[in-house]
Scaffold this motif. Sequence first.
Motif: not given
Length: 317
Positions: A292-294, A266-267, A310-314, A298-305
């Motif tokens: 893909l972003i979603a 995921v990273q 996700a928010c920026r891309t809607g 979901v798989r790595r909510p802890d991943l920094p940034g």
Amino acid sequence: MERRRLLGAGLGALAVSWAGLSSAMASQPHPLSSRDVAAARQMFAMGDYSRLRSMLPVLLVGAQDAAATGPVGAGRATGVLVLAAQLAVKEGRVPAAGEFARAAGAMARRSGRPVLLAGAARAAATPLRRTGRGDEALGLLAEARTHLAGIARPPAAVLDAAGMVDLTAAYTAAQAGQPSLAVEFATQAEETAARLECRPATEAARRELSAAQCTLYRVGIHREVGDVDTALAYATGLETAVLPTAERRARAATDIARTLLAADDVQGAFLRLRQLEEAAPQEASRPSVRTLIAEAAVRRPDLPGLAEFACRTGVPA
């Protein structure tokens, strides 16, 4: 019947439905030049989809008028319709993409130019694949390839078109669960790319087929048939910077991100998605890319940034 419909109200109706163009405007003449088509193609290559979308209604009306003037005008109309189909795919508008691609095929036949027929067949392949009609897509691509193969001493443009038809057929066959056929088409495209490399570099920037393009398709082909390790090997060997346009570099980032997600990296996928945004910012807002972003979020909510991205891309929280 198809030709008469398209030369009548068909393209105008598509223009009206595309972006709310008024019927009065659709009835006004809008001469379409080769420069208009080239400018629109450049917008697509740069990933400037919003600007292209704003211009398409008028271009489609111009395409309708151009198509009525004869084979040359039909060729210009084909270029606009192919771009409309490609943009509709980018926006997740599969039925519209299919309509534009069918119209492009009719115009390409009227133009009498096999290279344009190849482009129209490739434009049709994506909506056909996405509606479960991969065999029909392969049939159209085979027809286009036959027309190209009938040209003695093919110039560079014909080789370019033939190789891209083969790559599209390879990806289509992979999605249709025919791995041997997919590899056969991909190998054929690579051989054509090697032949093309030996040609003079005149107008080389306009060519789509290259060794890098073949490698990009190999990533998707092998992922689609379930051979993720081979897909990753091709991804590792792909130098995305040599791909000629922002749209192609973004496509490479998308395909590699999808492959890395399949490999549970995921990273690494997130890194590629960020590269996608850098190459062509509007690509990051496409429905398929948001998916893909979603999935990564979901798989790595802890991943920094990742949440911010996700928010920026809607992508919905």
